[in-house]
Scaffold this motif. Sequence first.
Motif, short mmCIF file in Angstrom:
data_model
loop_
_atom_site.label_atom_id
_atom_site.label_comp_id
_atom_site.label_asym_id
_atom_site.label_seq_id
_atom_site.Cartn_x
_atom_site.Cartn_y
_atom_site.Cartn_z
N CYS A 95 0.84 -1.20 0.00
CA CYS A 95 0.00 0.00 0.00
C CYS A 95 0.88 1.25 0.00
CB CYS A 95 -0.89 0.04 1.25
SG CYS A 95 -2.12 -1.23 1.19
N MET A 155 2.42 1.83 -3.31
CA MET A 155 1.43 2.29 -4.27
C MET A 155 1.19 3.79 -4.11
SD MET A 155 0.26 0.03 -6.34
CE MET A 155 -1.42 0.33 -6.85
N GLU A 156 1.26 4.19 -2.87
CA GLU A 156 1.02 5.61 -2.63
C GLU A 156 2.23 6.46 -2.98
OE1 GLU A 156 -1.89 4.79 1.07
OE2 GLU A 156 -0.21 6.15 1.41
N PRO A 176 5.37 6.37 -7.83
CA PRO A 176 4.50 6.40 -9.03
C PRO A 176 4.86 5.31 -10.03
CG PRO A 176 5.81 8.44 -8.82
CD PRO A 176 6.15 7.60 -7.65
N ARG A 229 3.43 2.16 -8.92
CA ARG A 229 1.98 2.17 -9.05
C ARG A 229 1.57 1.91 -10.52
NH1 ARG A 229 0.88 6.70 -6.70
NH2 ARG A 229 0.59 7.92 -8.60
N ARG A 230 2.29 2.63 -11.42
CA ARG A 230 1.95 2.44 -12.84
C ARG A 230 2.09 0.98 -13.25
NH1 ARG A 230 4.77 7.04 -13.85
NH2 ARG A 230 6.57 5.90 -14.65
N ARG A 260 2.07 -1.69 -11.40
CA ARG A 260 1.11 -2.61 -10.77
C ARG A 260 -0.29 -2.43 -11.37
NH1 ARG A 260 0.20 -6.22 -6.98
NH2 ARG A 260 -1.82 -6.15 -5.98
N LEU A 261 -0.63 -1.17 -11.62
CA LEU A 261 -1.96 -0.94 -12.21
C LEU A 261 -2.05 -1.58 -13.58
CD1 LEU A 261 -2.72 2.71 -11.10
CD2 LEU A 261 -3.80 0.61 -10.33
#
Length: 942
Positions: free
Chosen positions: A821, A824-825, A828, A831-832, A834-835
Motif C-alpha cells: 500500500c 502504491m502511494e 508512481p 503504481r503504474r 502494478r496498475l
Amino acid sequence: MAGASVKVAVRVRPFSARESSRQAKCVIQMRGNTTCITNPKLPKDGTKHFTFDYSYWSHTSEEDPNFASQRRVYQDIGEEMLAHAFEGYNVCILAYGQTGAGKSYTMMGRQEPGQRGIIPQLCEDLFARMAREGSPELSFSVEVSYLEIYCERVRDLLNPKSRGGLRVREHPLLGPYVQDLSRLAVASFADIADLMDSGNKARTVAATNMNETSSRSHAVFSIVFSQRRQDPLSELATEKVSRISLVDLAGSERADASGAKGIRLKEGANINKSLTTLGKVISALAEATSKKKKPEFIPYRDSVLTWLLKENLGGNSRTAMIAALSPADCSYEETLSTLRYADRTKQIRCHAVINEDPNARLIRELRREVTRLRELLSAQGLTDPSLTSSAPPSTAPPTLNGDPGLEPPLGPTEAMERLQETEKIIAELNETWEEKLRRTEALRLEREALLAEMGVALREDGGTVGVFSPKKTPHLVNLNEDPLMSECLLYHIKDGVTRVGRVDVDIKLSGPSIQDQHCLFRSCPDPSSGEAVVTLEPCEGAETYVNGKQVTEPVVLKSGNRLILGQNHVFRFTHPEQARRQREQGASPGPPLDWNLAQRELLEQQGIDMRLHRLQELQNQPQGDKEGSEQTQPPETPVCPEPPLCPGLGCRPLPVPSVVPSVPSGPRRAGRREPLPVYQIPQRRRGPGTSSSSSSSSSSSSPAPRVSTEPSLEPAPRLREEEEKDEGGEQVSEVEGLRLHLDRLAGILSEVRRQNSAKDEQIRALRDRVGQMERIIPIPLDDADDADPPPQDAPRDPSPCRPRPRSDPPSPPGAAAARLCRLMEQDPAFRRGRLRWLRQEQARLMAGGSPQPLLQPPRRPPRFQQDPKLRFPFKSNPQHRLAWAGGAGDAPQADNSPLPSLQPPPHSGRPRRGSLDGGSPPPPRVRRQRSAPDLKARGQIP
Ligand code: ADP
Ligand code: MG
C-alpha cells in the motif's frame, strides 16, 4: 548339437587424422590372440590382458607382417560363417564398438580395391559358391532385406514407400519379425550390391533430412539363403534355409552410462535403448553360461534390436562379434569398456540347429494354425456357423519346435487378426520366384524414381551403385559425419537454373530450416573460356553458408567449396574442369574437403556446432517425436516400449494410432513437453476384412468422444484392443461394445483424476515454498525511501515477470501488504506497473469468462525472442521485487511447466538471495532452462 560359443574378434584401426595431429599414443598391443591395453595414466602397472578368438592388428599398414587386412578378417570370420550358412545354420556377425572405431569399415568397408568389408565379400563369395555348386539337383535362392533401427523405430531401407516405423511383431510359429519388411529376391552379386548401395543412400537421405545421428542407428542386413535338393531317385525334395544377419551396431559410447554425462547420459538412456538392452542380454546370457544353468530371464523383449536378434544371441545361430577398437589414449575408457563387453560376449553359447525343410514345415503348421483360428472364430460366433466344426477350438497353437504353445486363449479380435496375418504369410511363402523377382524390380524402379525426383543423379547407365563423378557437369556431393554416408549422393547442376528447396524444385531437400524455395544455382558459360560459371543465389531468409560464411547475396562458387544449406545439409561443390585445371597447375591438395572441415569452418565463423545442435535437438525431443514431425511421421508407432513386448499378437508394440495429438495450439507449444494425447474412442472401421453391413451402433454413429489426459500412454493399448474388437467384431453386441467403451472411459477418467490430484499436490508444494520464501526474505519497512529509483522502462513490460495467472498469487503477509500500500502511494513507477498488471489480469479474466483450469498453461511468449534476456521490472530495487504481487523472485515461467517456476531468471547467472535454490529440492516438472550455447545457437540462426 552341443552349443558353440560366440566367436569374438577385436580389431584395432589406424589413428585417425585428428588423433595423429594431436600426437595420440597407442594404448593397444596385440600378441597372437591376446590384446593388451595400457592405461595411459598408469603405464607401469595398468596393463590389462584379454584373449579372444582373433585379435586383429590393423593399426599399421600392409607392409607390417602382423597387419590384418580386410581380406584376412573376412577369411577368418566371413568364410567360416558362410560355410555354416551352406550347412543350413542361421548365422550372425555383429560389429560392436564406439563411434569411429571401425565397425562400418569392417562390415561394409569402402569401394576401393582391397577395402571392401565383410558384407560385400561374403555376398560375392556366396554367389561364387552357388555358381560352383549349383546343379540340376541342387538349386539356391537368395533374398535380402535391409533395415535400420533408430530410436526404436524400424525403417525398411529397401522400400521407398516404407516411411519409418514398421512394427515388430511376434508370431507363434515365426517368432519375432518385422511386419511388412520387404524381402527382395536377388539373382546375382550385382543385384545385392545394388540393394546395399540403395539402402545406404536411403539411410543417408533419411538421416540428413531428419537430422538424425547415424551413429545412433543399427543397420541390419539380412540374407535368407535357401538350398533345395531334389533327389533324382525318390523325386523327393529337401530344403535347407539359413538366415544370415549382418549387423552394424550403433556407437557403443552412449550405451555405457558410467562413462556418459549430461547430454550423453540422457541420450544413452533415451535414445539407444536397443544397445543398452543388448548389453543386458549379453550379461544375462554370459552369467547363465558361467553358472552352467538355464537362464531365468533374458530381457530380449525390452528392445527392438534384441527382440529381432533373439535367435542370434544365445539361440539357434552361429554368431560372431567383432569389437572395433580405437588405438588412441584419449579413448582408453571406451576401449576398455569395449574389451570387457567382448570378453563377456565370448562366454555366450549358442545352440544352432540345421534348419531343414523349414518352409514346408512352416506352411504345414501355418495351415493348421489357420484351421484352428477359423474354428476359434466360429466357436465365438464370428464366422458362418456352417463352417464350424463341432470340436472345441484348441487353445494352444503349434510351434516350430513342436512344443505346445503357452499363449493364453485368443479373443475374437486377436484371432481374426492372426488369421489374416497367417494367411498373408502363407501367401508370401507360396509366392513363386518369378513373382518375387517382379516385386524386386518394381521396388527398384520406385527407389530410382524417388531418388530422381529428389534430384539425385543416377549413373549414365541408369544404375545407382558406386561412386561416380561426372566428367564435365558441375555437381554437388553430399558430405556426412559418418564416412559410410558421405559422398554417396550426387546432384547435377544443370545449365541455366537449378532450384533447391522443398516445393517445385530440381533438388529436393527437407529438414530444419530448409525453405520451400531455398536457393538456386545459376550456371552460365563464361564468354571468354566457355567454361560454366556457377553462382549460388540464396533466397531471402534462407540459411546458406559457403565455407562457413553465411551468404545473402549471389556468390560465384569455386570447385571444392563447402556448402551448408539449412542446418544439416552439407555438400562439396565440384567443378570438374576447374578441378582438372588446378591439378594440372600442381595445386597442393590441402586438407580433405570433408564434413569435418565444413563443420570446423561453421564453428569458427558462426559459432554453430552441428553436432551439439543435433544432440540438443535429440535431447529436447520427446521419445515418440524423434522421428521428426515433418513428412515421415508414420500413422502408427512401431516402438516396443515399456512394458516390453508381450507374447502373441494380441499384445503388440505399443500402438499409438489411437492417440492423436490434441488441439495443435495446445500444450505442445513448449516444444519439449510431451504432447497431451487425446484418446479417441475408435469408430467402426469398414476395412476389407469386415462385413460391409455394419449396422450403425450407437458407438459407431455418434461422434467419437475425446478425453484429454496427461501424456501417459497407458490407456492406448486397451483402446487399440477395443478398436480391433470393434473392427473385427460386427457380431459383438452393441451393448457389449458400449459397456467396453464405458469401462475404458472410466479407466481414463480415473487416470485423469489421479493426475489432477498429483498436480494439486505440486501446486500445494510450490505455494508452501513461496510462503517459505517470503518468510526467509526480510522485509525492510523503513528503507524504502533510500531505494534506487526504478528504471525508466521498468513498468513498460511487466509481463515477463508477472505472476502466473493460472495460480492464485499467494496472499502477501500483513507486513508485505502494508508495504505494498505504501509503495502504491509513494512510488508512481511502482503504481503504474502494478496498475498495468492489474488491468491486464482483469482483461484476461474477463476475456476468459472465468479462470482457466490449472492444467492448461497460458500462451507463452515466442520461443526465441530477439532479445532472450528477460527483463525484470524494478530489478534494481529489491523492495519492489519483494512487494510485487507475484511474490519475490518470480521468475519467468518454465516453458513447459504450467506452474510458476521458482528458478532465478536465466540472465541473473547466479542464485539470488532468498531464492529457493539454496537447499530445497527443485520443484517437480519444471522444465530445464535453455542453456547458454543453445540460446546462442538459436540466436545466430535466424
Ligand atoms: P564406425 O562405423 O565404428 O563409426 P567407421 O567404420 O566409419 O567407424 O570408421 C571411422 C573411420 O576410420 C573411417 O574413415 C574408416 O575408413 C576408418 N577406419 C576404420 N577402421 C579402419 C581400418 N581397419 N583401416 C583403415 N581405416 C579404418
Ligand atoms: Mg558406422
